[in-house]
Design an enzyme around this catalytic site. Structure first.
Site, PDB file in Angstrom:
ATOM      1  N   LYS A  41      -6.354   0.829   2.042  1.00 51.54           N
ATOM      2  CA  LYS A  41      -7.448   0.424   2.604  1.00 51.54           C
ATOM      3  C   LYS A  41      -8.026  -0.202   0.710  1.00 51.54           C
ATOM      4  O   LYS A  41      -9.153  -1.050   1.203  1.00 51.54           O
ATOM      5  CB  LYS A  41      -8.734   1.696   2.721  1.00 51.54           C
ATOM      6  CG  LYS A  41      -9.591   1.763   2.369  1.00 51.54           C
ATOM      7  CD  LYS A  41     -11.112   2.623   3.659  1.00 51.54           C
ATOM      8  CE  LYS A  41     -10.930   3.199   2.311  1.00 51.54           C
ATOM      9  NZ  LYS A  41     -12.721   3.805   1.732  1.00 51.54           N
ATOM     10  N   ARG A  47      -9.867  -5.753  -2.080  1.00 47.70           N
ATOM     11  CA  ARG A  47      -9.522  -7.025  -3.544  1.00 47.70           C
ATOM     12  C   ARG A  47      -8.777  -7.868  -2.107  1.00 47.70           C
ATOM     13  O   ARG A  47      -9.285  -9.471  -2.577  1.00 47.70           O
ATOM     14  CB  ARG A  47      -8.702  -5.669  -3.493  1.00 47.70           C
ATOM     15  CG  ARG A  47      -9.536  -5.012  -4.416  1.00 47.70           C
ATOM     16  CD  ARG A  47      -8.270  -3.877  -5.238  1.00 47.70           C
ATOM     17  NE  ARG A  47      -9.991  -2.908  -6.239  1.00 47.70           N
ATOM     18  CZ  ARG A  47      -9.996  -1.894  -5.786  1.00 47.70           C
ATOM     19  NH1 ARG A  47      -9.929  -2.147  -4.611  1.00 47.70           N
ATOM     20  NH2 ARG A  47     -10.333  -1.297  -6.477  1.00 47.70           N
ATOM     21  N   GLY A  78     -18.658   2.053   0.123  1.00 49.09           N
ATOM     22  CA  GLY A  78     -18.579   1.607  -1.325  1.00 49.09           C
ATOM     23  C   GLY A  78     -17.880   1.162  -1.830  1.00 49.09           C
ATOM     24  O   GLY A  78     -18.486   0.426  -2.062  1.00 49.09           O
ATOM     25  N   THR A 127     -14.147   5.331 -12.954  1.00 47.15           N
ATOM     26  CA  THR A 127     -14.069   4.311 -11.957  1.00 47.15           C
ATOM     27  C   THR A 127     -13.784   3.316 -11.496  1.00 47.15           C
ATOM     28  O   THR A 127     -14.472   2.170 -12.176  1.00 47.15           O
ATOM     29  CB  THR A 127     -15.560   4.535 -11.235  1.00 47.15           C
ATOM     30  OG1 THR A 127     -15.659   4.247 -10.118  1.00 47.15           O
ATOM     31  CG2 THR A 127     -16.015   4.585 -12.885  1.00 47.15           C
ATOM     32  N   ASP A 139      -9.227  10.381  -4.494  1.00 46.69           N
ATOM     33  CA  ASP A 139      -9.502  10.948  -3.304  1.00 46.69           C
ATOM     34  C   ASP A 139      -8.534  11.457  -2.782  1.00 46.69           C
ATOM     35  O   ASP A 139      -8.558  12.012  -1.195  1.00 46.69           O
ATOM     36  CB  ASP A 139      -8.748   9.358  -2.682  1.00 46.69           C
ATOM     37  CG  ASP A 139      -9.954   7.969  -2.936  1.00 46.69           C
ATOM     38  OD1 ASP A 139     -11.585   8.798  -2.612  1.00 46.69           O
ATOM     39  OD2 ASP A 139     -10.082   7.288  -2.665  1.00 46.69           O
ATOM     40  N   LYS A 160     -19.114  11.099  -3.314  1.00 46.99           N
ATOM     41  CA  LYS A 160     -18.334  10.426  -2.342  1.00 46.99           C
ATOM     42  C   LYS A 160     -18.846  10.743  -0.734  1.00 46.99           C
ATOM     43  O   LYS A 160     -20.013  10.639  -0.899  1.00 46.99           O
ATOM     44  CB  LYS A 160     -17.097  11.336  -2.222  1.00 46.99           C
ATOM     45  CG  LYS A 160     -16.184  10.742  -3.580  1.00 46.99           C
ATOM     46  CD  LYS A 160     -16.047   9.884  -3.751  1.00 46.99           C
ATOM     47  CE  LYS A 160     -14.781   9.581  -4.760  1.00 46.99           C
ATOM     48  NZ  LYS A 160     -14.340   7.805  -4.518  1.00 46.99           N
TER      49      LYS A 160
END
Length: 430
Positions: free
Chosen positions: A21, A26, A95, A167, A315, A342
């Site tokens: 994902k 990107r 997000g 992050t 994750d 999250k």
């Protein structure tokens, strides 16, 4: 929608998981900003990634889908201005779409409004608003939440930014904005987060330098179109790694999985716990290391995870908690406060639902304490996903070792990252 699942005898087979994902997002973004025609092969057609595709289509980028690949006719670094004064982009639950796109929109000479669903509208955006505003973008928000109203400028001001959190979404937003700056933009983080943006920017011809936890990106005149193949997502593979480890007599192979060293924390800690995991057929595809993961049922011992490891497995922590319930001893997880912001408060979600299943688990402000036992079976019951895809998939794997029937509410949310998850799960259960 809810789904009913039962305990299985063992899991086995050879499977593939959906494409990554993070890399798909990107690849779509940078292909859209490139000059020329890019191909994104084996992209992830999930809800989140489709939001990114639709956003760039809305801004005039031609993106065609054919046989599992995206064909992107890049618009260059200057996207088409809106005909009606501003763009209105709906990011759904994504997000990644919101934060990374904010970095690109900060360098565009027009206004954009980004909105999202109820869950996304509760997630913190100040972390990108602050640095992008320092670079010269005019960003308004609902007290740090969506909607965002972004009025970009070009060029932006160069920035030297030190983050107190590791992050990748914030890092990527700043690096993408740095493409439009008037000088070098440097980002520093406490622990290195996933580096897909750095690898891909380099592939698209951007002058970017990485030195430990420092990343410096230089202004770009243009991006060069690429042919990208997206590997399988380690975060999706994690659920099936867990299944094979905790269900006795299991033996599973997961093919074509990306094992980027900034994403392999789960595999590292599981091996320390005694997991029988083999990384086979190691190779590199489109700047990313890829392999086949072979997993066998293993007796595990407890482990401690702290802030130095969390960014490499953030994750995967929900499903790691499940594994820890089957590892002998007390497992402690700290430095994971990011889980509270999250798609759900994952610390609260995991703790409350595993207590329902009978696990011995306590929540901390920034993690968990799990008292594990390899001889202990969970007890099936009705559990909630909180409309969070990773919670739903974690609970589905938990059902494989739970006595009786497990009913998962809002089970459809897995489509955010793993369309077809329950079908794959059913195919490996024996």
């Amino acid at each position: 929608m809810e789904i009913k699942l039962k305990k299985t005898n063992y899991v086995s087979g050879v499977i593939e998981v959906p494409s990554d994902k993070s890399i798909t997002h990107r690849a779509v973004m940078l292909s859209s900003l490139a000059e020329g025609n890019s191909i994104v092969r084996d992209y992830l057609p999930s809800d989140d990634c489709n939001r990114t595709i639709e956003a760039f289509r809305q801004m005039g980028v031609e993106i065609k889908i054919d046989n599992g690949s995206l064909y992107v006719k890049g618009a260059g670094l200057k996207l088409a201005k809106p005909q009606n004064g501003k763009y209105n982009i709906y990011a759904g639950n994504s997000g990644t779409t919101t934060r990374l796109l904010s970095g690109i929109l900060a360098g565009q000479d027009f206004e954009t409004v980004i909105t999202g669903d109820d869950s996304l509208s509760k997630r913190p955006m100040r972390r990108v608003i602050l640095p992008l505003s320092q670079m010269g973008a005019n960003i308004k928000s609902n007290d740090g939440l969506l909607p965002l109203i972004i009025k970009g400028r070009n060029p932006l001001k160069e920035l030297n930014y030190e983050s107190d959190k590791s992050t990748a979404q914030v890092k990527s937003a700043i690096l993408f904005a740095g493409l439009f700056a008037d000088g070098a933009t440097t980002y520093k983080e406490p622990v290195k987060s996933r580096d897909h943006s750095e690898r891909m920017l380099k592939a698209f011809g951007v002058n970017i330098k990485v030195n430990g936890n420092f990343v410096t990106v230089y202004p770009a005149e243009k991006l060069i179109a690429q042919d990208i193949t997206v590997p399988g997502d380690i975060s999706s593979a994690a659920f099936f790694i867990a299944a094979a480890l905790i269900v006795p007599d299991s033996n599973l192979t997961i093919r074509n999985v990306g094992v980027n060293p900034t994403r392999d924390g789960l595999i590292e800690v599981l091996k320390q716990m005694g997991a029988d995991i083999t990384l086979a057929n190691m190779r590199e595809i489109s700047q990313e290391p890829v392999c086949d993961i072979v997993v066998k049922y293993s007796k595990l011992k407890a482990a401690d995870i702290d802030a130095s490891l969390v960014p490499r497995m953030v994750d995967e922590i929900p499903v790691f908690v499940l594994i820890a319930t089957q590892a002998d001893g007390i497992t402690r997880i700290s430095g994971a406060k990011e889980l509270r912001v999250k798609e759900s408060d994952r610390i609260e979600s995991v703790t409350s639902q595993f207590k329902k299943l009978g696990a011995q688990i306590e929540s901390l402000e920034d993690g968990f304490i799990i008292n594990g036992n390899s001889k202990f079976n969970l007890a099936g019951t009705i559990v909630d996903s909180f409309d969070d895809h990773r919670i739903a998939m974690t609970l589905a794997i938990a059902s494989l070792i739970a006595e009786g029937e497990t009913i998962i509410r809002d089970s459809h949310c897995v489509d955010i990252s793993f369309p077809g998850f329950y079908k794959v799960l059913n195919n490996i259960c024996r």
